[in-house]
Design a protein around this motif. Structure first.
Motif, PDB file in Angstrom:
ATOM      1  N   VAL A 328      36.517  59.077  37.458  1.00 22.41           N
ATOM      2  CA  VAL A 328      37.841  59.315  38.037  1.00 22.41           C
ATOM      3  C   VAL A 328      38.360  58.071  38.738  1.00 22.41           C
ATOM      4  O   VAL A 328      39.496  57.642  38.534  1.00 22.41           O
ATOM      5  N   ARG A 329      37.521  57.462  39.567  1.00 18.81           N
ATOM      6  CA  ARG A 329      37.963  56.272  40.315  1.00 18.81           C
ATOM      7  C   ARG A 329      38.125  55.065  39.391  1.00 18.81           C
ATOM      8  O   ARG A 329      39.027  54.240  39.592  1.00 18.81           O
ATOM      9  N   VAL A 377      36.757  69.586  40.729  1.00 16.20           N
ATOM     10  CA  VAL A 377      36.094  68.498  39.995  1.00 16.20           C
ATOM     11  C   VAL A 377      34.972  69.056  39.125  1.00 16.20           C
ATOM     12  O   VAL A 377      34.790  68.652  37.972  1.00 16.20           O
ATOM     13  N   LYS A 380      36.333  70.688  36.009  1.00 20.80           N
ATOM     14  CA  LYS A 380      36.796  69.707  35.033  1.00 20.80           C
ATOM     15  C   LYS A 380      35.641  69.106  34.237  1.00 20.80           C
ATOM     16  O   LYS A 380      35.854  68.592  33.133  1.00 20.80           O
TER      17      LYS A 380
END
Length: 823
Positions: A328-329, A377, A380
């Motif tokens: 994600v980051r 999260v 997902k």
């Protein structure tokens, strides 16, 4: 020098030579940070801060441990790692592993296990085995992440409802009904608000959505829930950050040796695999971003493993969570415009500043908000896209077993079960071969599906002996492997059957499959993508007599728009079986005496291509073409492009029969209406496509290295007016767009064109779109809202397409990024 230490190219001992008449170099170079790195670091920091606290909460570790891991991952892994734009820190994929370690051994021993896992990663990096870690089946990796996601979501659901999670998924599931029956309203309200903001924030429509979308949804969700809880005076558990003076550090590990070894191996495996897969994904993101390919080096996976190991050693020593690359980051870092590792390191510095100066603000955050964020999260991580992919590749059993194993037994046990099932599936596929025999119109067909090994030789021999002597036989090999025993069995039977007066035709979906060939025919052993190559096949036996020529690529057509589709198969379907595409390079040779048409090399190539189409492609598209023959053509687009042989419309657009109405000419020109009657062919095609076929869009496609554009640039006035020169006059308006319009020239994905020829190619697309609007049929359809015009540029050398922005004048040709169409 140790192999574990990356070589530094900026050593202070390096002597820099400067010209004798130039001033000496100045003092030491200052650290320069690009503005793009600074803005990207802020964006990543805003995402990392709430997620780090949430992951620490989910593991049961001190909340400060998440901040320590985020800071160390940014600074240490960002500085030493081999993937400049990957952002490391506490990852959701490590939550289950870390939580289990804390329950078994306590927090301080878990920190020691993190240090030992970092040392193991350093050892693996020195052994340079990073690439081998990618050999793990994707179904196992996706199943592991899905199992971890389910475990996280079920555990955090208890905190969302105001309760306390248990230590395992079965326990959490058993306790869930009682928790659902008596939720705490305040915690539930804050959680629902957080999830609502998290879901709706990226979907804000209009211009406001474009502006607000720059703020990360995770930050907005947590900040919004915190603000509402504070204003409403809700009393509920909140973040509690104790003094750094009481922060727990690592100690010597305590516990059974075998248990500690298994814990270290599990942590090492999960950290390494997740980081390496993340690095590969970042490479793909970087290659899709224009202007980054030359500035950012490809990831060095062994160095990345060394950097991750060093970061885990430091994080564990300082009382932080285990560290891995975070998808994600990392994707946010690339999307925010980062150009170097400075953005990753700056984000770590910002986390340190926040941990020291923002403690009062952080302690206002409700735990329910962080739990709902981490639960989202986790959900997902169970990706429907991954499930579709493994189902399509027949690995859903491996995925399901790995997921269930991780959920009910643990990460290491689940991965071990997945590997065992994957090996079993591979062996099953290797030994499972279906061989069938049927007769159609006097021809006996033997169809072999699967791998043809010595295990299948008895069945193969039995079926082949059912073919009567002297009959016409076709053996269809539908697999990718044949060992020597199967080869000899098939070859011996072919020789015997042919000697008895029969004929044998051996075909295969795998290009290059050949059992034997006549001595007077050239061999063509090409790889699967050679139908799209301008190749010349080397003969597999002594050269034929002079004048007979070579077998080349009979599929070299200047227009494949009416062919069987793009490289994904008929009608662009990604699961369609591979096909020869008109080269005949599957190895099938024509029988002696069969007519080849013209005797020259080009005639033979054409005959081979047609024969390959009839044999391999026609059966796949016959049904679709029969439907089109009955219903007539109903294309949705008119595609106007250059006649250049390198521009294959069906391949570029992944289109199939009946999808595109294609008009090709030298220079992709659209003559203005009424210029000369000799140019009515293009106008007639436009009128037919718009008024009769009712196409919904028209695309004008230019391309790099266009000979027409180069001829326009180098043309000299006067001389004989050949047909080519008379045709090129339609490009003069495009040529006139170049001088005196520096600010209005079309751009290519934010950069200036490489040279004048590329600039003219882009300007020509814009000019021909203007010519299109002058045609009556197009003008009427545009006014009625029934038609759209699109400009496109295809860079042949990069195999990359660019689309003209809709809201621009001379505009910008934006890069068309790779998109997962199965999502």
């Amino acid at each position: 020098m140790s192999a574990c230490v990356p070589a530094r190219t900026d050593s202070a001992r390096t002597e820099h030579v400067h010209p004798p008449h130039s001033p000496p170099p100045g003092g030491p170079r200052r650290l320069r940070i690009a503005g793009a790195d600074l803005s990207a670091s802020i964006a990543v920091f805003l995402i990392a801060l709430p997620l780090s606290l949430g992951i620490a909460l989910a593991t049961g570790a001190p909340l400060q441990a998440g901040l320590v891991a985020a800071a160390v991952g940014g600074i240490v892994a960002g500085w030493l790692g081999g993937c400049p734009l990957q952002v490391s820190g506490p990852a959701a994929g490590l939550t289950v592993v870390t939580a289990d370690l804390i329950v078994r051994y306590g927090w301080r021993t878990t920190c020691a296990i993190t240090v030992l896992a970092g040392l193991a990663q350093l050892g693996l990096g020195c052994l340079r085995v990073a690439r081998s870690a990618l050999a793990v089946s994707p179904a196992i990796v996706h199943g592991m992440l899905a199992g971890i996601g389910v475990t996280i979501a079920v555990a955090q659901l208890h905190i969302v409802l105001g309760g306390t999670p248990q230590s395992s998924v079965p326990d959490n599931l058993r306790a869930l009904p009682a928790q659902l029956a008596s939720p705490r309203p305040a915690d539930l309200a804050v959680s629902v608000l957080t999830l609502t903001l998290l879901l709706l924030w990226p979907r804000v429509p209009g211009r406001a959505g474009l502006l607000l979308g720059k703020l990360p949804a995770a930050l907005i969700a947590v900040a919004g829930a915190t603000a509402v809880a504070a204003l409403a005076g809700l009393r509920l558990p909140k973040v509690d950050l104790p003094s750094w003076s009481s922060h727990a550090l690592a100690t010597l590990p305590e516990g059974p040796v075998l248990g500690l070894v298994a814990a270290v191996l599990t942590t090492t495996l999960v950290c390494s695999v997740q980081s390496l897969l993340g690095a590969v994904a970042v490479d793909k993101l970087v290659s899709a971003r224009p202007g980054l390919t030359g500035r950012v080096k490809r990831c060095d996976l062994d160095r990345e493993l060394l950097g991750q190991g060093a970061a885990n050693i430091v994080s564990g020593s300082l009382g932080g969570l285990p560290i891995a690359g975070v998808a994600v980051r990392s994707s946010a870092n690339v999307a925010a415009g980062a150009v170097s590792r400075n953005s990753t390191m700056l984000h770590g510095v910002l986390v340190v500043i926040a941990a020291l100066l923002m403690v009062p603000a952080l302690e206002l955050i409700p735990l329910a908000a962080l739990a709902s964020l981490v639960m989202a999260v986790g959900l997902k991580m169970v990706s429907l896209n991954h499930i579709r992919t493994v189902t399509r590749h027949r690995e859903v059993l491996v995925y399901a077993v790995t997921t269930c194993g991780v959920v009910f037994f643990g990460v290491l046990e689940g991965v071990a079960l997945g590997i065992a099932v994957a090996v079993g599936v591979a062996l099953h596929r290797l030994t499972r071969t279906r061989i069938t025999h049927d007769e159609t119109e006097g021809t006996h067909h033997v169809h072999v599906r699967g791998q043809l090994t010595f295990l299948a030789v008895p069945r193969l021999s039995r079926v082949l002996h059912h073919v009567p002597q002297g009959a016409d036989a076709v053996v269809e090999l539908d697999g990718s492997f044949m060992d020597h025993a199967a080869y000899e069995t098939l070859q011996d039977w072919q020789k015997t059957h042919t000697a008895q007066g029969g004929t044998v035709d051996i075909t295969g979906r795998r290009p290059g499959t050949r059992i034997s060939e006549p001595a007077d025919v050239d061999g063509c052993r090409c790889r699967p993508w050679t139908p799209w190559r301008n190749h010349q096949c080397e003969p597999s036996h002594p050269a034929p007599p002079p004048g007979s020529g070579r077998q080349g690529d009979a599929g070299r057509s200047t227009d494949a728009a009416t062919g069987p589709g793009g490289p994904d198969g008929p009608a662009g379907h990604p699961d369609a079986p591979p096909r020869a595409g008109g080269t005949g390079n599957d190895g099938r040779t024509d029988s002696p005496g069969r007519s080849h048409g013209p005797s020259g090399p080009s005639g033979r190539e054409l005959a081979r291509g047609i024969s390959a189409f009839q044999r391999n492609t026609a059966p796949l598209v016959r049904g679709e073409l029969a439907r089109l023959a009955r219903e007539g053509q109903q294309p949705s687009q008119l595609f106007l492009t250059c006649a250049d042989s390198r521009v294959v419309t069906s391949m570029i657009t992944s289109s199939g029969p009946g999808d595109l109405f294609v008009v090709r000419n030298v220079g992709n020109f659209v003559p203005l209406p009424g210029v000369e009657s000799g140019d009515d062919s293009v106008a007639a095609a436009i009128e037919y496509a718009v008024d009769i076929l009712k196409v919904r869009s028209i695309t004008v496609c230019g391309h790099s290295g266009c000979g027409a554009m180069q001829a326009l640039l180098s043309a000299e006035p006067g001389g004989a007016q050949t047909p080519l020169k008379r045709w090129l006059r339609h490009g003069l308006p495009s040529l006139e767009r170049l001088p005196g319009h520096e600010g209005a020239r079309p751009l290519l994905a934010g950069r200036r064109p490489a040279d004048a020829a590329e600039q003219l190619c882009l300007a020509n697309v814009v000019q021909q779109l203007e010519h299109l609007r002058a045609h009556g049929a197009v003008s009427r359809a545009l006014d009625a809202g029934d038609l759209e015009l699109h400009g496109m540029y295809f860079h042949v050398g990069e195999a990359q397409a660019y689309l003209l922005s809709e809201d621009a004048g001379d505009g910008v040709f934006e890069l068309v990024l790779e998109t997962d169409l199965t999502a």
